[in-house]
Design a protein around this motif. Structure first.
Motif, PDB file in Angstrom:
ATOM      1  N   LEU A   1       0.835  -1.208   0.000  1.00 52.11           N
ATOM      2  CA  LEU A   1       0.000   0.000   0.000  1.00 52.11           C
ATOM      3  C   LEU A   1       0.864   1.250   0.000  1.00 52.11           C
ATOM      4  O   LEU A   1       0.663   2.158  -0.807  1.00 52.11           O
ATOM      5  CB  LEU A   1      -0.932  -0.004   1.216  1.00 52.11           C
ATOM      6  N   HIS A   2       1.847   1.295   0.884  1.00 51.96           N
ATOM      7  CA  HIS A   2       2.714   2.476   0.959  1.00 51.96           C
ATOM      8  C   HIS A   2       3.566   2.627  -0.302  1.00 51.96           C
ATOM      9  O   HIS A   2       3.780   3.754  -0.770  1.00 51.96           O
ATOM     10  CB  HIS A   2       3.581   2.429   2.220  1.00 51.96           C
ATOM     11  N   ALA A   3       4.018   1.523  -0.866  1.00 57.61           N
ATOM     12  CA  ALA A   3       4.812   1.597  -2.100  1.00 57.61           C
ATOM     13  C   ALA A   3       3.973   2.155  -3.245  1.00 57.61           C
ATOM     14  O   ALA A   3       4.445   3.013  -4.011  1.00 57.61           O
ATOM     15  CB  ALA A   3       5.365   0.220  -2.460  1.00 57.61           C
ATOM     16  N   ALA A   4       2.723   1.700  -3.366  1.00 56.07           N
ATOM     17  CA  ALA A   4       1.848   2.205  -4.433  1.00 56.07           C
ATOM     18  C   ALA A   4       1.537   3.686  -4.205  1.00 56.07           C
ATOM     19  O   ALA A   4       1.571   4.485  -5.144  1.00 56.07           O
ATOM     20  CB  ALA A   4       0.561   1.384  -4.501  1.00 56.07           C
ATOM     21  N   ARG A   5       1.221   4.052  -2.969  1.00 53.79           N
ATOM     22  CA  ARG A   5       0.908   5.458  -2.675  1.00 53.79           C
ATOM     23  C   ARG A   5       2.133   6.350  -2.912  1.00 53.79           C
ATOM     24  O   ARG A   5       2.019   7.431  -3.473  1.00 53.79           O
ATOM     25  CB  ARG A   5       0.407   5.601  -1.235  1.00 53.79           C
ATOM     26  N   ASP A   6       3.316   5.877  -2.505  1.00 53.33           N
ATOM     27  CA  ASP A   6       4.543   6.655  -2.739  1.00 53.33           C
ATOM     28  C   ASP A   6       4.805   6.818  -4.235  1.00 53.33           C
ATOM     29  O   ASP A   6       5.219   7.891  -4.685  1.00 53.33           O
ATOM     30  CB  ASP A   6       5.749   5.983  -2.066  1.00 53.33           C
ATOM     31  N   ALA A   7       4.579   5.757  -5.009  1.00 49.75           N
ATOM     32  CA  ALA A   7       4.760   5.842  -6.464  1.00 49.75           C
ATOM     33  C   ALA A   7       3.785   6.843  -7.067  1.00 49.75           C
ATOM     34  O   ALA A   7       4.141   7.603  -7.978  1.00 49.75           O
ATOM     35  CB  ALA A   7       4.577   4.463  -7.106  1.00 49.75           C
ATOM     36  N   LEU A   8       2.552   6.879  -6.554  1.00 52.11           N
ATOM     37  CA  LEU A   8       1.555   7.841  -7.038  1.00 52.11           C
ATOM     38  C   LEU A   8       2.031   9.267  -6.773  1.00 52.11           C
ATOM     39  O   LEU A   8       2.022  10.110  -7.683  1.00 52.11           O
ATOM     40  CB  LEU A   8       0.212   7.594  -6.352  1.00 52.11           C
ATOM     41  N   VAL A   9       2.458   9.551  -5.549  1.00 52.68           N
ATOM     42  CA  VAL A   9       2.921  10.893  -5.183  1.00 52.68           C
ATOM     43  C   VAL A   9       4.124  11.286  -6.033  1.00 52.68           C
ATOM     44  O   VAL A   9       4.198  12.405  -6.566  1.00 52.68           O
ATOM     45  CB  VAL A   9       3.249  10.961  -3.677  1.00 52.68           C
ATOM     46  N   GLU A  10       5.064  10.371  -6.186  1.00 55.71           N
ATOM     47  CA  GLU A  10       6.272  10.641  -6.974  1.00 55.71           C
ATOM     48  C   GLU A  10       5.918  10.947  -8.438  1.00 55.71           C
ATOM     49  O   GLU A  10       6.429  11.903  -9.027  1.00 55.71           O
ATOM     50  CB  GLU A  10       7.202   9.432  -6.890  1.00 55.71           C
ATOM     51  N   GLU A  11       5.039  10.154  -9.008  1.00 52.30           N
ATOM     52  CA  GLU A  11       4.677  10.332 -10.423  1.00 52.30           C
ATOM     53  C   GLU A  11       3.889  11.623 -10.637  1.00 52.30           C
ATOM     54  O   GLU A  11       4.114  12.341 -11.617  1.00 52.30           O
ATOM     55  CB  GLU A  11       3.877   9.125 -10.906  1.00 52.30           C
TER      56      GLU A  11
END
Length: 197
Positions: A91-101
């Motif tokens: 969950l945190h990896a997906a959310r972090d990828a969203l914020v980064e992108e």
């Protein structure tokens, strides 16, 4: 029916089933789709068309009794928009990828449980009575969703996308297109059709 013609027919069927901001999933909400899910839907539908062809049933025969394209997108929406199992790390990896992108696309992002994304100047307005409001995204066991980030907001719109880092990048691109006006406003009221008498 060749593999190519089945896939071509499937792509057309999926495009028609998801036009007008997305298909109505079985549970009633308008669903937005990322490209990888649309490609998956077309592949699945092409396989179903090929199987039917083996029994002498073409796409037009299916259309006479049911909508296989709508069934396919409904099935995928059910899979991607409910019963999502994620570990805390995923969950945190997906959310972090969203914020980064989103940030890499030049958008102003406010991370949190809901990731708020401010609209760029000159883009469409989403808030109550045309006021400017951010959009917010969440990823839960119900999958991805998007809503107007204000108290009077309607229910969120589900996004059929993988609950992965790659899915997050596709969601970010979809949001960029919505905020720039390249994609239709998923929160717009449906156009009223005038009766022809």
């Amino acid at each position: 029916m060749s593999d190519t013609s089945a896939l071509d027919a499937a792509k057309i069927g999926i495009r028609m089933a998801t036009r007008d901001l997305g298909a109505h999933a079985q549970y009633g909400s308008r669903v937005l789709y990322v490209p990888s899910v649309l490609a998956e839907a077309a592949d699945l539908l092409a396989t179903m068309y090929e199987a039917g062809q083996d029994h002498g049933i073409g796409p037009e025969d299916w259309a006479a009794v049911t909508s296989l394209p709508t069934g396919v997108v409904d099935a995928l929406a059910a899979r991607y928009c409910s019963r999502v199992k994620l570990t805390s790390v995923e969950l945190h990896a997906a959310r972090d990828a969203l914020v980064e992108e989103l940030s890499a696309k030049g958008l102003t992002v406010r991370p949190g449980l809901r990731v708020a994304v401010d609209p760029p100047a000159g883009g469409p307005r989403f808030g109550y009575q045309g006021r400017e409001a951010a959009l917010s995204l969440t990823l839960t066991s119900e999958g991805w969703d998007i809503r107007i980030d204000e108290p009077a907001s309607d229910r969120p719109r589900p996004i059929a996308a993988p609950a992965t880092e790659e899915g997050a990048r596709e969601v970010a691109e979809l949001v960029r297109k919505i905020l720039s006006g390249e994609a239709p406003n998923p929160f717009a009221s449906p156009a009223v059709k005038e009766s022809s008498t």
